[in-house]
Design an enzyme around this catalytic site. Structure first.
Site, PDB file in Angstrom:
ATOM      1  N   HIS A 132      39.892  42.604  32.816  1.00 13.44           N
ATOM      2  CA  HIS A 132      39.679  42.539  34.268  1.00 13.44           C
ATOM      3  C   HIS A 132      40.542  41.416  34.872  1.00 13.44           C
ATOM      4  O   HIS A 132      41.260  41.631  35.860  1.00 13.44           O
ATOM      5  CB  HIS A 132      38.188  42.280  34.526  1.00 13.44           C
ATOM      6  CG  HIS A 132      37.814  42.145  35.958  1.00 13.44           C
ATOM      7  ND1 HIS A 132      37.247  43.172  36.665  1.00 13.44           N
ATOM      8  CD2 HIS A 132      37.915  41.108  36.835  1.00 13.44           C
ATOM      9  CE1 HIS A 132      37.016  42.777  37.901  1.00 13.44           C
ATOM     10  NE2 HIS A 132      37.408  41.514  38.031  1.00 13.44           N
ATOM     11  N   GLU A 133      40.474  40.235  34.284  1.00 16.21           N
ATOM     12  CA  GLU A 133      41.233  39.102  34.843  1.00 16.21           C
ATOM     13  C   GLU A 133      42.743  39.353  34.738  1.00 16.21           C
ATOM     14  O   GLU A 133      43.497  39.037  35.662  1.00 16.21           O
ATOM     15  CB  GLU A 133      40.857  37.787  34.152  1.00 16.21           C
ATOM     16  CG  GLU A 133      39.383  37.377  34.300  1.00 16.21           C
ATOM     17  CD  GLU A 133      38.879  37.359  35.734  1.00 16.21           C
ATOM     18  OE1 GLU A 133      39.693  37.261  36.671  1.00 16.21           O
ATOM     19  OE2 GLU A 133      37.644  37.488  35.927  1.00 16.21           O
TER      20      GLU A 133
END
Lengths: 177, 446
Positions: A132-133
């Site tokens: 996600h990051e």
């Protein structure tokens, strides 16, 4: 231009097998070479005793300041509890369209919630946070599709609801060439 | 939706502005920052913002005064006041002055997300509702629901009819008929499809675990609960909650569930804050709930609350014309997942499947096909690859009496100990069946 790659920088003790599995999961999503590196940085400078947590903003800046080629996306992996001034905690954060992100394992463990230890679930959760990051560093914003890894997650249960994969629109937006 | 919402963050602390800026940018909002009220008002003169998030304590003009001025510029703007613990009373004043809400620093990430989402929802609700109302209603995401039989078409028609409503639904059907697939089809064809479908298998959890699972718990609610945990009802906010095996929940949980359905609010285990959630409930059961109501084991009021719409999925033996389609579907599914060429099925094997009773329904057929693909080495599934007669024959250590006893017990259980139906299935008269029950001392399991 240098070939793009991902560097996962672990802080604190992580099992090497665990990190290798994480690297494999991340590599599968981005189709990029993923390297692992151990850092022995002293985290005490980032500790806030009144909150008993570590400052996520400063850690992100620190990771971003590490001298690596522009083609390398870096993610700092931590075992400690992270916060940013305005929020009680964060699982991770990244610089949108930048080169750096951070992710913490601390609040992902089942034991923290009175549940039975589950290493496989922990690995899945951590992999999702990192992917996600990294998605943010590639310019992706939060996605409304429930199973997409770019769905915003503020509780571990939200992380469990989504998958490790990007949805088709998010994958299309990922510009990896 | 987020891309169309603009937010102005007003705070004198740079770290707070940066944190909020990064947080909202990741959500796709358009974000600007101002470091004091004067700068904010100057920005607002040239640009409109949907949401203004302002600190209450700032040097020069404070947040309250700024809020009053903003409201005089634009009555519609949504202002959220940020405050530290010490200034709750001033935040209350802000609310009296017409602020949309206030939030205490530092925020729980979930609270912040909720607050902004609710404000954004308010802004776009009217347009969004209109768009959703005009959406063409055709069934989507029903690829796994295989069948063209009259019985299955009736079920699909019902799914199409009920998907757009918010009514509670009970899906009944024998084990393995695909109740969860129907629940998925309803959810993904409803206006709630962009929100989660949260499934809970009630039968797999003890009463206390189910309570914590459904309602969540607060930090310290019990040993080991170090952090707050969201419950399934909370996670289903905006979406659908699917409670499988609803007949297995305890009478205490039935009362709790009824209360939640009536109020759409609940309290986490160990907590005292009332949480509301906008969910649609779909339940599934393989038991006769009405019979349980008559026995007193299922609450009548809960039954009627849940049973607004009832969809009954037919057992596979009542739609044998779907078996060839299902077989081909599973062959394709498993051959693809095993990276093998698509194989076919021998006519004799297919005919045998069509005659089989399938007590485990579609799930049993699926397992049979998967197994046949794994164990078979040829380009088609043959009778010998199917675990039908072979499994009965393999019980060679058992006597004829043992086999007869076991078979009668199975049939009785299948028909819920209805003697007439069991006798008919066994092709014997009722007296013979009674005699066999007596001979083998068969008893109905509770």
């Amino acid at each position: 231009m240098d070939k793009q790659s991902i560097l996962l920088i672990s802080h604190g003790h992580f099992d090497s097998d665990f990190l290798e599995k994480i690297a494999r999961d991340v590599g599968l999503q981005f189709h990029l070479d993923v390297q692992l590196e151990e850092s022995h940085m002293d985290l005490s400078d980032f500790y806030y005793s009144d909150r008993r947590q570590y400052d996520g903003n400063s850690l992100l800046k620190e990771i971003d300041s590490l001298a690596y080629a522009q083609s390398i996306k870096k993610v700092g992996l931590f075992r400690v509890d992270l916060f940013i001034p305005i929020l009680t905690y964060i699982f991770g954060q990244a610089i949108l369209e930048g080169n750096s992100g951070i992710a913490s394992l601390y609040r992902l463990r089942n034991e923290q919630y009175g549940m039975k230890k589950d290493e496989k679930l922990l690995l899945n959760r951590f992999a999702k946070i990192i992917i996600h990051e990294l998605g943010h560093t590639f310019g992706l914003i939060h996605c409304h599709i429930p199973v997409c890894v770019m769905r915003s997650s503020t509780y571990v249960e939200d992380i469990d609801q989504k998958g490790k994969d990007f949805c088709t629109p998010c994958r299309a937006k990922l510009d990896l060439d | 939706m987020a891309e169309n919402i603009s937010i102005l963050v007003v705070d004198d602390e740079e770290s707070v502005r940066d944190s909020l800026y990064n947080w909202f940018i990741e959500d796709g909002y358009q974000v600007d920052c101002a470091e004091n009220a004067k700068q904010a008002l100057s920005v607002l003169e040239s640009k409109n913002f949907d949401i203004i998030l302002a600190d209450i304590k700032m040097p020069g003009m404070d947040g309250l005064e700024m809020h009053r001025r903003i409201k005089s510029l634009n009555k519609e703007s949504i202002v959220i006041i940020m405050t530290a613990f010490a200034s709750v009373s001033t935040a209350v004043q802000a609310l009296k002055d017409g602020a949309y809400d206030y939030i205490t620093k530092p925020f729980d990430p979930d609270d912040l997300s909720h607050l902004i989402r609710n404000a954004a929802n308010q802004i776009s609700l009217v347009a969004e509702n209109e768009a959703l109302r005009n959406k063409v209603v055709t069934l989507e995401n029903v690829e796994d629901l295989i069948g063209t039989s009259e019985a299955m078409m009736k079920v699909l028609k019902e799914v199409e009819q009920v998907a757009q409503s918010n009514s509670p639904i009970i899906i009944s059907g024998e084990s393995g008929t695909g109740k969860e697939l129907i629940a998925r089809a309803i959810h993904y064809n409803s206006q709630r499809k962009f929100f989660p479908l949260v499934s809970v298998h009630c039968g797999a959890l003890t009463e206390s675990l189910l309570e914590s699972e459904l309602f969540g718990h607060e930090k310290g609610a019990f040993t080991g609960a170090m952090f707050n945990r969201k419950g399934r009802f909370e996670m289903a906010d905006g979406g659908t909650i699917f409670l499988d095996e609803i007949a297995t929940i305890s009478s205490k949980m039935q009362v709790e569930l009824l209360r939640v359905l009536e109020t759409k609010t609940f309290v986490r285990v160990g907590g005292n804050k009332e949480i509301s959630s906008d969910f649609r409930i779909i339940c599934a059961t393989n038991r006769d709930l009405l019979k349980m109501v008559k026995n007193g084991t299922f609450r009548e009021d809960l039954y009627y609350r849940l049973n607004v719409v009832n969809i009954t999925i037919p057992p596979l033996r009542d739609r044998i014309e779907d078996i060839p389609l299902l077989v081909n579907y599973f062959i394709e599914k498993y051959c693809t997942s095993m990276s093998r060429n698509i194989i076919s099925i021998h006519q004799a094997a297919l005919k045998r499947l069509e005659k089989y009773d399938f007590p485990g329904n579609v799930r049993e057929l699926e397992n049979m096909i998967e197994r046949a693909i794994v164990v078979g080495n040829e380009n088609e599934i043959r009778l010998k690859d199917l675990p039908l007669e072979k499994d009965i024959m393999s019980n060679t250590s058992e006597s004829l009496d043992d086999l007869e006893k076991k078979f009668i017990q199975q049939i009785l259980n299948k028909y819920d100990w209805n003697i007439s139906r069991s006798a008919k299935a066994l092709n014997v008269d009722r007296v013979t069946l009674y005699n066999k029950i007596k001979k083998y001392s068969l008893k109905q399991s509770k």
